[in-house]
Scaffold this active site. Structure first.
Site, PDB file in Angstrom:
ATOM      1  N   ARG A  67      -3.643  22.566 -12.881  1.00 39.92           N
ATOM      2  CA  ARG A  67      -2.558  21.618 -13.356  1.00 39.92           C
ATOM      3  C   ARG A  67      -2.579  21.609 -14.945  1.00 39.92           C
ATOM      4  NH1 ARG A  67       0.512  16.436 -10.337  1.00 39.92           N
ATOM      5  NH2 ARG A  67       1.738  16.003 -12.229  1.00 39.92           N
ATOM      6  N   ARG A 102       0.724  -1.299  -0.086  1.00 42.46           N
ATOM      7  CA  ARG A 102       0.112  -0.087  -0.043  1.00 42.46           C
ATOM      8  C   ARG A 102       0.810   1.436   0.045  1.00 42.46           C
ATOM      9  NH1 ARG A 102      -3.077  -3.091   3.653  1.00 42.46           N
ATOM     10  NH2 ARG A 102      -5.059  -3.806   2.802  1.00 42.46           N
ATOM     11  N   HIS A 119       8.172  12.475 -28.269  1.00 43.38           N
ATOM     12  CA  HIS A 119       7.071  13.077 -27.414  1.00 43.38           C
ATOM     13  C   HIS A 119       7.647  14.714 -27.436  1.00 43.38           C
ATOM     14  CE1 HIS A 119       4.156  14.027 -24.281  1.00 43.38           C
ATOM     15  NE2 HIS A 119       5.236  14.554 -23.684  1.00 43.38           N
ATOM     16  N   GLU A 156      -4.798  17.710 -10.493  1.00 41.90           N
ATOM     17  CA  GLU A 156      -5.296  17.997 -12.035  1.00 41.90           C
ATOM     18  C   GLU A 156      -6.760  18.231 -11.906  1.00 41.90           C
ATOM     19  OE1 GLU A 156      -2.969  16.083 -15.174  1.00 41.90           O
ATOM     20  OE2 GLU A 156      -4.570  16.910 -16.482  1.00 41.90           O
ATOM     21  N   HIS A 203      -0.233  15.206 -28.618  1.00 42.24           N
ATOM     22  CA  HIS A 203      -0.721  13.804 -28.678  1.00 42.24           C
ATOM     23  C   HIS A 203      -1.126  13.216 -29.968  1.00 42.24           C
ATOM     24  CE1 HIS A 203      -0.853  13.672 -23.830  1.00 42.24           C
ATOM     25  NE2 HIS A 203       0.445  13.473 -24.372  1.00 42.24           N
ATOM     26  N   LYS A 251       6.480  24.426 -12.055  1.00 46.19           N
ATOM     27  CA  LYS A 251       5.995  23.055 -11.789  1.00 46.19           C
ATOM     28  C   LYS A 251       5.372  22.729 -10.450  1.00 46.19           C
ATOM     29  CE  LYS A 251       4.831  18.398 -12.937  1.00 46.19           C
ATOM     30  NZ  LYS A 251       4.870  17.636 -14.043  1.00 46.19           N
ATOM     31  N   LYS A 304       2.881  11.963 -10.551  1.00 46.28           N
ATOM     32  CA  LYS A 304       2.026  10.988 -11.446  1.00 46.28           C
ATOM     33  C   LYS A 304       2.842   9.993 -11.622  1.00 46.28           C
ATOM     34  CE  LYS A 304      -0.809  14.471 -13.878  1.00 46.28           C
ATOM     35  NZ  LYS A 304      -0.935  14.894 -15.281  1.00 46.28           N
ATOM     36  N   HIS A 324       0.043  19.586 -25.572  1.00 49.78           N
ATOM     37  CA  HIS A 324      -0.096  18.346 -25.471  1.00 49.78           C
ATOM     38  C   HIS A 324      -1.269  17.738 -26.359  1.00 49.78           C
ATOM     39  CE1 HIS A 324       3.441  18.715 -22.821  1.00 49.78           C
ATOM     40  NE2 HIS A 324       3.452  17.434 -22.460  1.00 49.78           N
ATOM     41  N   GLU A 336       9.733  20.972 -23.198  1.00 48.85           N
ATOM     42  CA  GLU A 336       8.856  21.074 -22.132  1.00 48.85           C
ATOM     43  C   GLU A 336       9.490  22.344 -21.296  1.00 48.85           C
ATOM     44  OE1 GLU A 336       6.315  19.292 -21.076  1.00 48.85           O
ATOM     45  OE2 GLU A 336       6.395  17.295 -22.240  1.00 48.85           O
ATOM     46  N   ASN A 361      -0.700  20.741 -19.743  1.00 52.80           N
ATOM     47  CA  ASN A 361      -0.804  20.113 -21.053  1.00 52.80           C
ATOM     48  C   ASN A 361      -0.615  20.934 -22.380  1.00 52.80           C
ATOM     49  OD1 ASN A 361      -1.402  17.737 -19.558  1.00 52.80           O
ATOM     50  ND2 ASN A 361      -3.556  18.468 -19.276  1.00 52.80           N
TER      51      ASN A 361
HETATM   52  N1  GLY Z   1       3.329  16.308 -17.064  1.00 51.94           N
HETATM   53  C1  GLY Z   1       2.110  16.930 -16.692  1.00 51.94           C
HETATM   54  C2  GLY Z   1       1.784  16.844 -15.371  1.00 51.94           C
HETATM   55  O1  GLY Z   1       2.641  16.369 -14.560  1.00 51.94           O
HETATM   56  O2  GLY Z   1       0.784  17.140 -14.766  1.00 51.94           O
END
Ligand code: GLY
Length: 333
Positions: free
Chosen positions: A227, A113, A248, A223, A238, A213, A135, A234, A177, A231
Site C-alpha cells: 500500500r 465501537r 495537496h 499498509e 508533504h 486502489k 483510512k 507524497h 492522484e 505514497n
Molecule cells: N491515500 C493513500 C492510502 O489510502 O493509502
C-alpha cells in the site's frame, strides 16, 4: 460501473455512475437513522439529495478545510448521534471531500465501537483515492492524521456529475492522484490521460484509478508493504506542502518528479502541465527534505520512497536526507 474491493467479510462496492446521487437508496441501506456529514464548501444540493432518500436523518455541516479534522468535531459528531439515540444499527454518511470522509469515517468507526459508514466523495481527489481504503483520522497538535482507524465503508458512491461544481484547480489536484496511480501501476491509464481531455473521459479515469486502489487495498489493507506505493509523490510532496501554500494535489505532482527516472521526466511533466499542475518548485531543498524526513512515515535508516523507472512499474527505496536533497535539486534546478 461497479468496482468491488475484495476484503473478505469487509468486502464492499464502489459505484461510479453519472446521476448516481439521485439513486442513493439503491446502493445504501437507508431504512434507519443516518447522520449526514458535510461541509460549508460542498454545494448543499449534494447532501440534500442524499437526505431526500433517508427515512430519518440528522445533517451536520462543519466548516470547510483541514482545520475541521479535529477532536472537537469528532466529539461533536458522537454527541449528535448520542443525543439523537443512534444505535449500533444506524449509519453515518459522508458527503464531501477527504476531510469530511476522514472525520465522519472516524466518528463512525468509534461510536458504539463502530457503526456502518457510507462515503459520497464530491471532489475528484477523494473520488480517485481517499474515499476508498478505509483510512479515517483527525489531526492533533498540528500533526495530520495522528489519531485514526482503519474502517472500511459499507459502500462508496461516486457521481462524476458532482465535479461540475469543482474549481479547475481542485479538479487538477484530483488528476495528480490519478496520474500517481497510472505512473506506478498502469501504463494504459497513463496513455489514456495523455491522449484525452480528462473532463470528457473522467468516468474511465476514476474507474482506472480505483481499480488500482481496490487491488492494492485488498492485498495490503493496513499498509504493511504494497500500500505504500500509494505514497508515490507524497514524501517530498508533504515536505513541499509544509513550506508552500500549494494545494495537496499540486505538491503530489511536484513530489513525483524527483522520484521519476530522469529519462521519463519530460513525459511526466508534459502530462502534469496539460492537466494544469505545477512542474517547477522554488522551495529550498534542505527545508523540503527536512520536513519530509519528519513525516510520520520516516523510519530508522531513512524514509521509504517510491520510484518509477518505467511507466506502470515502481520500486521502493530507502533514502536519507542527503539523497532526497540530491533528487530534488537535480529535478528542479
Ligand atoms: N491515500 C493513500 C492510502 O489510502 O493509502
Amino acid at each position: 460501473m461497479i468496482i468491488p474491493v475484495e476484503l473478505g467479510k469487509d468486502r464492499y462496492e464502489i459505484v461510479v455512475e453519472r446521476g448516481a446521487l439521485s439513486r442513493t437508496g439503491e446502493f445504501f441501506r437507508l431504512d434507519r437513522k443516518a447522520l449526514i456529514v458535510t461541509d460549508e464548501g460542498v454545494p448543499s444540493q449534494y447532501a440534500d439529495a442524499v437526505a431526500k432518500r433517508c427515512r430519518d436523518y440528522v445533517k451536520v455541516t462543519v466548516e470547510a478545510g483541514e482545520e475541521s479534522k479535529n477532536m472537537e468535531n469528532f466529539k461533536m459528531l458522537c454527541q449528535v448521534m448520542l443525543e439523537n439515540d443512534f444505535t449500533r444499527k444506524d449509519c453515518v454518511i459522508a458527503v464531501g471531500g477527504g476531510v469530511i470522509g476522514d472525520l465522519a469515517g472516524f466518528a463512525a468507526s468509534c461510536y458504539m465501537r463502530g457503526i456502518d459508514f457510507y462515503n459520497v466523495p464530491t471532489t475528484l481527489l477523494s473520488q480517485v483515492d481517499s474515499s476508498v481504503g478505509g483510512k479515517t483520522a483527525v489531526d492533533l497538535c498540528g500533526i495530520k492524521n495522528i489519531v485514526g482507524s482503519f474502517c472500511q465503508p459499507k459502500a462508496v458512491l461516486i457521481d462524476p456529475d458532482v465535479l461540475d461544481t469543482l474549481s479547475d484547480r481542485q479538479f487538477a489536484c484530483g488528476m495528480a492522484e490519478a496520474i500517481k496511480m497510472a505512473m506506478t501501476c498502469d501504463s494504459e491509464l497513463f496513455q489514456l490521460i495523455e491522449e484525452c481531455d480528462a473532463k470528457n473521459e473522467i468516468e474511465d479515469i476514476i474507474a482506472g484509478a480505483l481499480r488500482i486502489k481496490a487491488e492494492v487495498v485488498a492485498a495490503d489493507e493496513k499498509e504493511d508493504n504494497l500500500r505504500r506505493v500509494l505514497n508515490f509523490g507524497h514524501t517530498l510532496g508533504h515536505g513541499i506542502e509544509s513550506v508552500t501554500d500549494l494545494y495537496h494535489g499540486e505538491c503530489v505532482a511536484l513530489g513525483m518528479i524527483p522520484m521519476t527516472a530522469p529519462h521519463l521526466r519530460a513525459r511526466l511533466t508534459a502530462l502534469l502541465k496539460k492537466e494544469g499542475l505545477p512542474v517547477k518548485c522554488n522551495a529550498p531543498a534542505e527545508e523540503v527534505a527536512e520536513k519530509a524526513m519528519h513525516d510520520k512515515k520516516a523510519q530508522a535508516g531513512g524514509i521509504m520512497t517510491v520510484r518509477v523507472d518505467k511507466i506502470g512499474c515502481f520500486h521502493f527505496k530507502k533514502a536519507g536526507a542527503e539523497e532526497l536533497i540530491k533528487d530534488y535539486e537535480e529535478a528542479f534546478r
